[in-house]
Design an enzyme around this catalytic site. Structure first.
Site, short mmCIF file in Angstrom:
data_model
loop_
_atom_site.label_atom_id
_atom_site.label_comp_id
_atom_site.label_asym_id
_atom_site.label_seq_id
_atom_site.Cartn_x
_atom_site.Cartn_y
_atom_site.Cartn_z
CB THR A 32 -0.96 0.04 1.21
OG1 THR A 32 -0.21 0.39 2.39
CG2 THR A 32 -1.67 -1.29 1.42
CG ASP A 57 -2.62 9.89 3.34
OD1 ASP A 57 -2.22 9.67 4.51
OD2 ASP A 57 -2.55 11.01 2.82
CG ASN A 84 7.36 0.92 6.67
OD1 ASN A 84 8.47 0.96 7.21
ND2 ASN A 84 7.12 1.46 5.47
CB SER A 135 8.80 2.03 17.34
OG SER A 135 9.24 3.05 18.20
CE1 TYR A 149 10.28 9.58 12.55
CE2 TYR A 149 11.94 9.18 14.24
CZ TYR A 149 11.28 8.78 13.10
OH TYR A 149 11.60 7.58 12.50
CE LYS A 153 8.67 6.28 13.92
NZ LYS A 153 7.92 5.36 13.02
CB THR A 184 15.13 4.52 3.99
OG1 THR A 184 15.05 5.54 5.01
CG2 THR A 184 15.31 3.16 4.64
N1 LIG Z 1 15.38 4.84 7.98
C1 LIG Z 1 15.63 4.94 9.26
O1 LIG Z 1 16.75 5.23 9.68
C2 LIG Z 1 14.52 4.67 10.25
C3 LIG Z 1 14.87 4.48 11.58
C4 LIG Z 1 13.89 4.22 12.51
C5 LIG Z 1 12.58 4.15 12.10
N2 LIG Z 1 12.25 4.36 10.80
C6 LIG Z 1 10.84 4.29 10.43
O2 LIG Z 1 10.69 3.39 9.35
C7 LIG Z 1 9.50 3.71 8.64
C8 LIG Z 1 9.80 3.72 7.15
O3 LIG Z 1 10.66 4.79 6.85
P1 LIG Z 1 11.88 4.63 5.83
O4 LIG Z 1 13.10 4.81 6.59
O5 LIG Z 1 11.71 3.45 4.99
O6 LIG Z 1 11.70 5.98 4.97
P2 LIG Z 1 11.20 6.22 3.50
O7 LIG Z 1 12.07 5.52 2.54
O8 LIG Z 1 11.04 7.69 3.38
O9 LIG Z 1 9.79 5.52 3.47
C9 LIG Z 1 8.68 6.05 4.14
C10 LIG Z 1 7.45 5.54 3.44
O10 LIG Z 1 6.29 6.00 4.15
C11 LIG Z 1 5.40 6.54 3.21
N3 LIG Z 1 4.50 7.50 3.81
C12 LIG Z 1 4.79 8.69 4.41
N4 LIG Z 1 3.66 9.28 4.83
C13 LIG Z 1 2.64 8.46 4.47
C14 LIG Z 1 1.24 8.50 4.62
N5 LIG Z 1 0.62 9.54 5.21
N6 LIG Z 1 0.51 7.46 4.15
C15 LIG Z 1 1.11 6.42 3.55
N7 LIG Z 1 2.42 6.33 3.35
C16 LIG Z 1 3.17 7.34 3.82
C17 LIG Z 1 6.24 7.13 2.12
O11 LIG Z 1 5.46 7.23 0.95
P3 LIG Z 1 5.69 8.35 -0.16
O12 LIG Z 1 6.63 7.70 -1.12
O13 LIG Z 1 4.32 8.57 -0.70
O14 LIG Z 1 6.25 9.56 0.52
C18 LIG Z 1 7.33 6.08 2.01
O15 LIG Z 1 6.94 5.01 1.17
C19 LIG Z 1 9.02 5.05 9.20
O16 LIG Z 1 7.97 4.83 10.12
C20 LIG Z 1 10.24 5.58 9.92
O17 LIG Z 1 9.89 6.47 10.96
C21 LIG Z 1 13.19 4.61 9.86
#
Ligand SMILES: NC(=O)c1ccc[n+]([C@@H]2O[C@H](COP(=O)([O-])OP(=O)(O)OC[C@H]3O[C@@H](n4cnc5c(N)ncnc54)[C@H](OP(=O)(O)O)[C@@H]3O)[C@@H](O)[C@H]2O)c1
Length: 278
Positions: A32, A57, A84, A135, A149, A153, A184
């Site tokens: 999704t 969304d 996620n 988280s 943020y 979390k 990412t």
């Molecule tokens: N990367 C890290 O270091 C890290 C560390 C700890 C936790 N996290 C958590 O991991 C999760 C995934 O993040 P990521 O690191 O993979 O970053 P990412 O590559 O930016 O991916 C985030 C994803 O969430 C989607 N998204 C954002 N807002 C949304 C909404 N309102 N409805 C549906 N989809 C939405 C984005 O879609 P669009 O393409 O449409 O923007 C994107 O596909 C997040 O919850 C983040 O807080 C990440």
């Protein structure tokens, strides 16, 4: 029939890493996202019977309900739900508007509750299911620029660890995942939201943007490997309620938990002095 994974924000990053690991392990995936063209492009080589693409969304509760219903129509069950989707708002609290702060919660916390509310009746009826809530280290320790943020979390953690005690009797498991820095698009300066209020007192330390953008592209964690780890966890009879992901996450969380235990023990006497003698 193979298990069905439902993943929010599946077009990029950790969501895509998890979806691809689940597909590789022979499971079916409901991928999704807000922009379905972008999500579809990430899965060009996947056979259509193994994947469904559904608009979602997560900040829109009606879309969450509709997406779960559509997934049920297509695959008839949901075994693993991965909350996620998320983005980061980073900067000094005073410089964030109330709207910016609340929007962070709308996606990163309320989104989790909307999708969970939609999937619980399905899993309760199945008498099985596993919810994985992504988280962060930021859900365990406070970090500069993370008031919104991190608070969101922390809320995900409290929500998950409370909900599990209500639903495990229905065979529903919950794992909170606490990743460190993973490579990412999260810290891509185009995706991060920066506070819009200018306050001169904060100017001397430089912009939050300069600090956080420096991490982009240098994060040590591999989303594909995190996906593989979560596939292993989903296969466990007794999965952990909390999973810390990555050496950097361990290096931050272990001392924080130990410090908390130390302080708790250090003030045991003072703590007990508040007991009533009714
Ligand atoms: N990367 C890290 O270091 C890290 C560390 C700890 C936790 N996290 C958590 O991991 C999760 C995934 O993040 P990521 O690191 O993979 O970053 P990412 O590559 O930016 O991916 C985030 C994803 O969430 C989607 N998204 C954002 N807002 C949304 C909404 N309102 N409805 C549906 N989809 C939405 C984005 O879609 P669009 O393409 O449409 O923007 C994107 O596909 C997040 O919850 C983040 O807080 C990440």
């Amino acid at each position: 029939m193979s298990k069905v994974w439902f993943i929010t924000g599946a077009g990029t990053g950790i969501g895509a890493g998890i979806a691809k690991a689940a597909l590789k392990a022979g499971y079916r995936v409901v991928a999704t996202g807000r922009n379905l063209d972008k999500v579809r492009k990430a899965y060009r080589d996947v056979a259509s019977e193994n994947i469904a693409f559904i608009q979602l969304d997560v900040a829109d509760e009606a879309q969450a309900q509709a997406a779960v219903q559509q997934a049920m129509k297509q695959f008839g069950r949901i075994d693993v739900m991965v909350n996620n989707a998320g983005y980061s708002l980073l900067g000094n609290f005073e410089q964030m508007t109330r709207l910016e702060f609340e929007q962070q919660f709308a996606t990163n916390f309320y989104g989790v509750t909307y999708v969970t509310r939609a999937v619980l009746p399905v899993m309760r009826k199945q008498r099985s299911g596993h919810i994985m809530n992504i988280s962060s280290v930021a859900g365990v320790v406070g970090l500069k620029h993370g008031t919104a943020y991190n608070a969101a979390k922390f809320a995900v953690e409290g929500f998950s660890l409370s909900l599990v005690s209500e639903v495990e009797r229905f065979g529903i498991k919950i794992t909170v995942v606490e990743p460190g820095f993973f490579r990412t698009d999260l810290l891509d300066p185009r995706n991060v939201r920066w506070p819009s209020n200018v306050i001169e007192d904060y100017a001397a330390e430089g912009k939050a943007q300069a600090m956080w953008s420096g991490y982009h592209g240098k994060q040590p964690g591999d989303p594909a490997k995190l996906g593989e780890a979560l596939v292993r966890i989903a296969g466990m009879e007794n999965p952990p309620k909390i999973f810390v992901a990555g050496s950097d996450a361990l290096a931050m969380i272990v001392p924080a938990v130990e410090a908390r235990l130390h302080d708790t023990r250090a003030y045991e006497e003072l703590s007990k002095s508040t007991d009533g003698s009714f």
